[in-house]
Write a protein that holds these residues in place. Sequence first.
Motif, short mmCIF file in Angstrom:
data_model
loop_
_atom_site.label_atom_id
_atom_site.label_comp_id
_atom_site.label_asym_id
_atom_site.label_seq_id
_atom_site.Cartn_x
_atom_site.Cartn_y
_atom_site.Cartn_z
N ASP A 26 6.91 -6.11 4.72
CA ASP A 26 6.66 -5.48 3.42
C ASP A 26 7.52 -4.25 3.19
O ASP A 26 8.12 -3.71 4.14
CB ASP A 26 5.17 -5.10 3.32
CG ASP A 26 4.34 -6.23 2.75
OD1 ASP A 26 4.60 -6.63 1.60
OD2 ASP A 26 3.44 -6.73 3.45
N GLU A 27 7.56 -3.78 1.95
CA GLU A 27 8.16 -2.48 1.67
C GLU A 27 7.35 -1.44 2.42
O GLU A 27 6.10 -1.51 2.46
CB GLU A 27 8.07 -2.16 0.17
CG GLU A 27 8.81 -3.11 -0.74
CD GLU A 27 10.32 -3.07 -0.54
OE1 GLU A 27 10.87 -1.98 -0.30
OE2 GLU A 27 10.95 -4.15 -0.61
N LEU A 28 8.02 -0.45 3.00
CA LEU A 28 7.31 0.57 3.78
C LEU A 28 6.15 1.18 3.02
O LEU A 28 5.04 1.32 3.54
CB LEU A 28 8.29 1.68 4.19
CG LEU A 28 9.02 1.41 5.52
CD1 LEU A 28 9.95 2.57 5.85
CD2 LEU A 28 8.01 1.18 6.65
N ALA A 29 6.39 1.51 1.74
CA ALA A 29 5.35 2.16 0.92
C ALA A 29 4.12 1.27 0.74
O ALA A 29 3.01 1.77 0.56
CB ALA A 29 5.93 2.55 -0.44
N ASP A 30 4.34 -0.04 0.79
CA ASP A 30 3.23 -0.97 0.52
C ASP A 30 2.24 -1.10 1.68
O ASP A 30 1.12 -1.57 1.50
CB ASP A 30 3.78 -2.36 0.15
CG ASP A 30 4.43 -2.38 -1.23
OD1 ASP A 30 4.17 -1.43 -2.01
OD2 ASP A 30 5.18 -3.33 -1.52
N TYR A 31 2.66 -0.67 2.88
CA TYR A 31 1.75 -0.79 4.03
C TYR A 31 0.51 0.08 3.87
O TYR A 31 -0.50 -0.16 4.49
CB TYR A 31 2.48 -0.46 5.34
CG TYR A 31 3.36 -1.59 5.83
CD1 TYR A 31 2.80 -2.76 6.35
CD2 TYR A 31 4.75 -1.50 5.78
CE1 TYR A 31 3.59 -3.81 6.80
CE2 TYR A 31 5.55 -2.55 6.23
CZ TYR A 31 4.97 -3.70 6.73
OH TYR A 31 5.75 -4.73 7.17
N LYS A 32 0.65 1.12 3.01
CA LYS A 32 -0.50 2.02 2.80
C LYS A 32 -1.56 1.37 1.91
O LYS A 32 -2.69 1.84 1.85
CB LYS A 32 -0.03 3.32 2.13
CG LYS A 32 0.80 4.19 3.05
CD LYS A 32 1.41 5.34 2.24
CE LYS A 32 2.79 5.71 2.77
NZ LYS A 32 3.68 6.26 1.75
N LEU A 33 -1.18 0.35 1.18
CA LEU A 33 -2.12 -0.28 0.24
C LEU A 33 -3.22 -1.02 0.99
O LEU A 33 -3.01 -1.55 2.07
CB LEU A 33 -1.38 -1.25 -0.68
CG LEU A 33 -0.27 -0.65 -1.54
CD1 LEU A 33 0.55 -1.75 -2.21
CD2 LEU A 33 -0.86 0.30 -2.57
#
Lengths: 215, 215
Positions: B168-175
């Motif tokens: 995934d996009e790095l930022a999306d792992y927080k979702l």
Amino acid sequence: MKNSKTTVKRIAARGHYDKETIYAVLDAACICHLAFVYEGYPVVIPTIYGREDDYIYFHGSSASRMLKTVDDDISISLSVAMVDGIVLARSGFHSSLNYRSVVAFGVAEKVVDTSEKENALKQITEHIIKDRWEEIRPINEKELQITDVFKLKLDEVSAKIRTGEPKDELADYKLNIWSGVIPMKTTYMEPESDSHSKDLPVSKAALRLTERKNK
Amino acid sequence: MKNSKTTVKRIAARGHYDKETIYAVLDAACICHLAFVYEGYPVVIPTIYGREDDYIYFHGSSASRMLKTVDDDISISLSVAMVDGIVLARSGFHSSLNYRSVVAFGVAEKVVDTSEKENALKQITEHIIKDRWEEIRPINEKELQITDVFKLKLDEVSAKIRTGEPKDELADYKLNIWSGVIPMKTTYMEPESDSHSKDLPVSKAALRLTERKNK
């Protein structure tokens, strides 16, 4: 939808031309194969797709870098095939497979309208796993921009389906050769969480898919 | 076997060019898709095939009535693809499939020598189910005559394989979105005797196939 190119000639009884039969096969499969002509040569590639009404959608970038070079509409042929069993006849000549397949011909058009494109990508995702679209992070501008989407109208299309036991030469039935079918099916196993999802409840869409496909 | 047409560009890490990897994929699949150009249009059809050494064999009659009209060598593209799982990422953009695929390009030659043709048909049968060739009634003259066989040398060929969890996009792992894989496999069920084989012992080749494939 019956015309010279799509008429199933070899064993006419296996041919189907009604939308219900054809769309059921298209909806059941996971991937399709696309063929197109590139610099004079035939190219075939496997890719994912979606169907809505009389249209098939696929995206060019996942399909092929060659398709990526296509800026216009492009003549394609699309095939979907699922193997349902191995048919063991008494001769090699009559040995076969049980299968469901669809072949379509037509001109794939590049989708340019943004909302049509977004809907096409939704159909592709939903084709693979229903209701997943609602669970994921919405598509962003950049992703929409760099993804080429094509659509194919299902006009010239037919299905071929084989079921049941072998059909042997009459004389061969006397031979002491076991014949029959080995049925095959696709099994969907338990969803496996990725390393960042261990503490999250498993996706409802994933659970529903495995339940629906395996019953 | 690496050249401009076969080089896997999109995600280079997924590309494989060694015979061992490529042939393992070709040997594991049940059907292939063939593309060729017919009256200027691309045509794709699913068909069975066999491999021996660096050659793929298929028969024209089962493949297509269009291919039946071909008397000469013909430029083709061949694809084999197996889906091993659904990859559910946090975005549609990174959602994918796990798969093993091979794409080959080349000129398919018509096999004219009778013993080469017979061996090719044996390879096709044995590809679907090993050791069945010995169990069935031998091929006869007429069958050999009316069956068109083609061979494709595996020169221009590459494999693409995807395994493992979503990227995934790095930022999306927080979702808070569950992500992972739904593994898929092909299951071979118990052989079913046809109506004339009820009193015969089940084919050893069939029993061995289901045992081997399901372990």
